[in-house]
Design a protein around this motif. Structure first.
Motif, PDB file in Angstrom:
ATOM      1  N   VAL A   1      65.846  63.138 -69.423  1.00 41.44           N
ATOM      2  CA  VAL A   1      66.837  62.972 -70.494  1.00 41.44           C
ATOM      3  C   VAL A   1      67.048  61.508 -70.877  1.00 41.44           C
ATOM      4  O   VAL A   1      67.154  60.643 -70.002  1.00 41.44           O
ATOM      5  N   SER A   2      67.113  61.259 -72.178  1.00 44.91           N
ATOM      6  CA  SER A   2      67.516  59.945 -72.694  1.00 44.91           C
ATOM      7  C   SER A   2      68.697  60.152 -73.630  1.00 44.91           C
ATOM      8  O   SER A   2      68.756  61.163 -74.335  1.00 44.91           O
ATOM      9  N   ILE A   3      69.609  59.201 -73.620  1.00 40.76           N
ATOM     10  CA  ILE A   3      70.768  59.301 -74.505  1.00 40.76           C
ATOM     11  C   ILE A   3      70.699  58.204 -75.573  1.00 40.76           C
ATOM     12  O   ILE A   3      70.576  57.023 -75.255  1.00 40.76           O
TER      13      ILE A   3
ATOM     14  N   HIS B   1      72.598  56.341 -78.695  1.00 35.36           N
ATOM     15  CA  HIS B   1      73.967  56.116 -79.178  1.00 35.36           C
ATOM     16  C   HIS B   1      73.981  54.956 -80.161  1.00 35.36           C
ATOM     17  O   HIS B   1      72.909  54.452 -80.545  1.00 35.36           O
TER      18      HIS B   1
ATOM     19  N   HIS C   1      74.467  51.931 -80.012  1.00 37.79           N
ATOM     20  CA  HIS C   1      73.850  50.652 -79.642  1.00 37.79           C
ATOM     21  C   HIS C   1      72.342  50.768 -79.438  1.00 37.79           C
ATOM     22  O   HIS C   1      71.692  49.779 -79.088  1.00 37.79           O
TER      23      HIS C   1
ATOM     24  N   GLU D   1      70.573  40.695 -70.327  1.00 35.69           N
ATOM     25  CA  GLU D   1      71.302  41.408 -71.374  1.00 35.69           C
ATOM     26  C   GLU D   1      71.043  42.905 -71.206  1.00 35.69           C
ATOM     27  O   GLU D   1      69.886  43.329 -71.065  1.00 35.69           O
TER      28      GLU D   1
ATOM     29  N   LYS E   1      73.182  45.525 -73.044  1.00 36.39           N
ATOM     30  CA  LYS E   1      73.555  46.228 -74.284  1.00 36.39           C
ATOM     31  C   LYS E   1      72.359  46.336 -75.241  1.00 36.39           C
ATOM     32  O   LYS E   1      71.719  45.333 -75.553  1.00 36.39           O
ATOM     33  N   GLY E   2      72.087  47.552 -75.661  1.00 35.23           N
ATOM     34  CA  GLY E   2      71.011  47.765 -76.631  1.00 35.23           C
ATOM     35  C   GLY E   2      69.621  47.815 -76.033  1.00 35.23           C
ATOM     36  O   GLY E   2      68.652  48.091 -76.733  1.00 35.23           O
ATOM     37  N   LYS E   3      69.499  47.524 -74.739  1.00 37.57           N
ATOM     38  CA  LYS E   3      68.180  47.543 -74.101  1.00 37.57           C
ATOM     39  C   LYS E   3      67.839  48.958 -73.651  1.00 37.57           C
ATOM     40  O   LYS E   3      68.715  49.756 -73.347  1.00 37.57           O
ATOM     41  N   ARG E   4      66.551  49.236 -73.534  1.00 42.18           N
ATOM     42  CA  ARG E   4      66.145  50.522 -72.961  1.00 42.18           C
ATOM     43  C   ARG E   4      66.071  50.356 -71.448  1.00 42.18           C
ATOM     44  O   ARG E   4      65.475  49.394 -70.938  1.00 42.18           O
TER      45      ARG E   4
ATOM     46  N   LEU F   1      74.677  55.988 -65.041  1.00 45.32           N
ATOM     47  CA  LEU F   1      75.982  56.019 -65.715  1.00 45.32           C
ATOM     48  C   LEU F   1      76.506  54.601 -65.977  1.00 45.32           C
ATOM     49  O   LEU F   1      77.099  54.327 -67.026  1.00 45.32           O
TER      50      LEU F   1
ATOM     51  N   GLN G   1      74.578  53.061 -68.820  1.00 45.82           N
ATOM     52  CA  GLN G   1      75.056  53.734 -70.034  1.00 45.82           C
ATOM     53  C   GLN G   1      76.393  53.132 -70.468  1.00 45.82           C
ATOM     54  O   GLN G   1      76.611  52.851 -71.645  1.00 45.82           O
TER      55      GLN G   1
ATOM     56  N   ASN H   1      76.154  50.095 -72.312  1.00 44.54           N
ATOM     57  CA  ASN H   1      75.535  50.265 -73.636  1.00 44.54           C
ATOM     58  C   ASN H   1      74.020  50.101 -73.682  1.00 44.54           C
ATOM     59  O   ASN H   1      73.461  49.762 -74.731  1.00 44.54           O
ATOM     60  N   ALA H   2      73.351  50.332 -72.550  1.00 43.23           N
ATOM     61  CA  ALA H   2      71.892  50.457 -72.591  1.00 43.23           C
ATOM     62  C   ALA H   2      71.550  51.862 -73.092  1.00 43.23           C
ATOM     63  O   ALA H   2      72.376  52.766 -73.056  1.00 43.23           O
ATOM     64  N   THR H   3      70.311  52.030 -73.553  1.00 43.95           N
ATOM     65  CA  THR H   3      69.794  53.362 -73.878  1.00 43.95           C
ATOM     66  C   THR H   3      69.033  53.833 -72.638  1.00 43.95           C
ATOM     67  O   THR H   3      67.984  53.300 -72.307  1.00 43.95           O
ATOM     68  N   VAL H   4      69.606  54.805 -71.949  1.00 37.95           N
ATOM     69  CA  VAL H   4      69.150  55.115 -70.593  1.00 37.95           C
ATOM     70  C   VAL H   4      68.331  56.412 -70.534  1.00 37.95           C
ATOM     71  O   VAL H   4      68.704  57.414 -71.150  1.00 37.95           O
ATOM     72  N   SER H   5      67.242  56.367 -69.783  1.00 43.14           N
ATOM     73  CA  SER H   5      66.471  57.571 -69.464  1.00 43.14           C
ATOM     74  C   SER H   5      66.367  57.674 -67.947  1.00 43.14           C
ATOM     75  O   SER H   5      66.269  56.659 -67.267  1.00 43.14           O
ATOM     76  N   ILE H   6      66.375  58.905 -67.460  1.00 41.53           N
ATOM     77  CA  ILE H   6      66.249  59.107 -66.008  1.00 41.53           C
ATOM     78  C   ILE H   6      64.925  59.790 -65.704  1.00 41.53           C
ATOM     79  O   ILE H   6      64.616  60.850 -66.245  1.00 41.53           O
TER      80      ILE H   6
ATOM     81  N   GLN I   1      58.488  52.191 -71.087  1.00 38.36           N
ATOM     82  CA  GLN I   1      59.281  51.931 -72.294  1.00 38.36           C
ATOM     83  C   GLN I   1      60.532  51.088 -71.996  1.00 38.36           C
ATOM     84  O   GLN I   1      61.258  50.711 -72.914  1.00 38.36           O
TER      85      GLN I   1
END
Lengths: 362, 362
Positions: free
Chosen positions: A256-258, A260, A262, B226, B228-231, B247, B250, B253-258, B272
């Motif tokens: 899963v990726s979220i 948002h 940002h 940084e 925020k905004g990073k993958r 969490l 997230q 404000n990172a774009t998170v994948s697990i 990525q």
């Protein structure tokens, strides 16, 4: 159920989810997709009457006329009816076996028209499946203590198995404190942090799964969509939809990726997904080019957009540009008639589940 | 803190995280990276003494001799020392201002050598910063009730601000019930579902953030990374590291994948990411090719691998093939000396934070 803004994509308090939560005024979104979306009407035939009009490009129209290439429609009305029928059957069976009727209590503060409609719809839905509904209406200027007093009464009432505080509450109230007063065993909305924590943890299970994300998962399950090992993207990370939807997909072993507000290139991340759940609350945010060919798309958004041709002056569209998406995706939920009807079905299901657990009825 | 398996990548109960948790025997992992990893020693110069030996390809060796291309080492020992010094300063200030000394209670059941070592290390670390430590040692055959009795005493003891039950508990015990007895206001491990729920929710904050993921974030913050905004990709989804780390990223404000054991092409997803936190518990799982050039890599794993040349017969390596990764990443934590020392520093920090909150000391 909470009706607050569903994600940080939109900072407008008027952007809400699901028909029975949606409020007007219209066009107040601060976040807009970078591509402008002309609202030229398309004259679609009856078989595609659920298509919204997010763009009018002739290429898309041409493809859309070939029904072979259209995504399968995931019919939330049909599935929600099946679920309601199942709930009705179980409610009747429970009453016959142990004489217990599941009960749902709704507390409404103030006189917002939309909230009154939602509460009325919930009451009707309860009646239709044999769940007893209880309702308390309090004036706008009630105190937190007055609301909590009623919550505590319902907490202690053995005929009540689920308690809902209709949101939004008047501004002078402390929503967190009020919601925390609901006994976690009757928190059929599943929004209590303890429930969310259990949802996030391996080896733990929540008492209740929040209704809308549970409805999204149910649509995937009932349409035979394989989740395990698939890449899934959830657009939006609200407490009531996006975040719990991501946790549910994760529990079902998707990767899963979220996405948002940002996220830098949301279309790039979204295009990697086999399953997309969009709960951004932004009309037509997700264009056809965001979607991986063959992906399954669940559109949670229900957003009002100006429409002079509509007697109401507006019409409701999803987060996903349906017309474009249905030429790329393998399956998609329409708006309305997709996720919307599922939420109330899941609320009935959670109330039944609560009554069964409290009375140890299998 | 729990010392159970950190993720579902490894099904072996012997694969654990962090030096003071690690237990032998060795080589029991059921999940192995698809590429075999020869353990031919490399004779590295002193400036790269932290390099492990996950592969011996001449290409990698050649690059590794050019120090210009090596990733910056994120020194967890140094940062943890800074944090301990800061905690010591605040503990002294608090004592002077209001006469309160933060207290940490540890309950140890049984006589596992590794657990005894961890408890001893925690005690020493507490002493070094001026936190008072309390310890209860119970025999292996104690009952749940006996353990809970001590927890309740510590819950009610105003001189105790943090309570740890050393894990794993003997098999006959119900871990969940025992941990749930710890007052959430003293749950310095931050593993309570209520804390995890608050971590997951927007607009809510947990009372405590679990120590190891908090340590990972602290390393990122203190190295000016940084977020925020990073993958970001988190490898592993354990309750104690992977899931809360995701969490936290997230929330930042990172774009998170697990990535987890059901992820089909984990290297593709990982590649990525601008930020990788690996908490899989699988030696050398993450090869150089998994990493995006310039990414920042936080390696939480600490895994024993056979090493005939080592007097102990094994050595400890991370989840990440360090030698390969440090030619691709822009910054990386070594193993040992990366995340490991941060966990105990964060435990001290959480204990101080608890005492400050309980005594309303700013």
């Amino acid at each position: 159920m909470a009706s607050s803004v569903i994600s940080d994509f939109s900072s407008s308090p008027t952007a809400r989810l699901l028909p029975f939560r949606c409020t007007v005024p219209i066009g107040a979104f601060q976040f807009q997709p970078s591509v402008s979306i002309p609202l030229t009407p398309l004259h679609l035939n009856a078989s595609r009457s659920t298509l919204s009009r997010c763009c009018s490009s002739s290429a898309v129209t041409a493809v859309a006329t070939n029904t072979d290439t259209l995504a399968k429609v995931i019919d939330g009305k049909l599935v929600s009816k099946q679920i309601k029928d199942e709930v009705a059957g179980e409610v009747a069976g429970m009453k016959e076996a142990i004489g217990v009727v599941p009960g749902l209590a709704v507390i409404l503060v103030g006189s917002r028209k939309d909230s009154q409609t939602y509460v009325r719809n919930k009451k009707k839905a309860c009646e239709a499946v044999g769940i007893k509904s209880y309702e308390v209406n309090l004036p706008e200027d009630s105190t937190d203590e007055e609301v909590i007093k009623h919550i505590l009464e319902f907490n202690n009432d053995p005929s009540v198995h689920g308690i809902l505080v209709q949101l939004p509450l008047p501004r002078h109230m402390n929503e967190e404190n009020i919601l925390n007063a609901v006994n976690i065993e009757k928190d059929v909305d599943g929004f209590h942090p303890l429930n969310i924590g259990r949802l996030a943890m391996q080896g733990r299970d929540p008492l209740f799964v929040p209704c809308t994300p549970k409805g999204c998962m149910e649509l995937l399950y009932r349409h035979g969509v394989e989740i395990k090992g698939k890449r899934a993207v959830v657009i939006g990370r609200s407490n009531i939809v996006g975040m719990p939807a991501a946790l549910l997909l994760q529990k079902a072993n998707a990767t899963v990726s979220i996405v948002h507000s940002h996220t830098k290139i949301p279309e790039e991340v979204t295009r990697q997904a086999d399953i997309v759940i969009s709960a951004a609350g932004v009309a037509n945010l997700v264009r056809g080019g965001w979607i991986k060919p063959g992906a399954v798309v669940i559109d949670v958004g229900i957003n009002p957009v100006d429409d002079a041709e509509n007697p109401r002056g507006y019409r409701l569209v999803g987060d996903v540009c349906y017309e474009e998406a249905c030429t790329v995706a393998s399956a998609i939920t329409p708006v309305p008639g997709g996720v919307g009807p599922m939420t109330i079905a899941m609320l009935l299901s959670n109330t039944l589940e609560s009554a069964k657990r409290i009375h140890d009825f299998k």
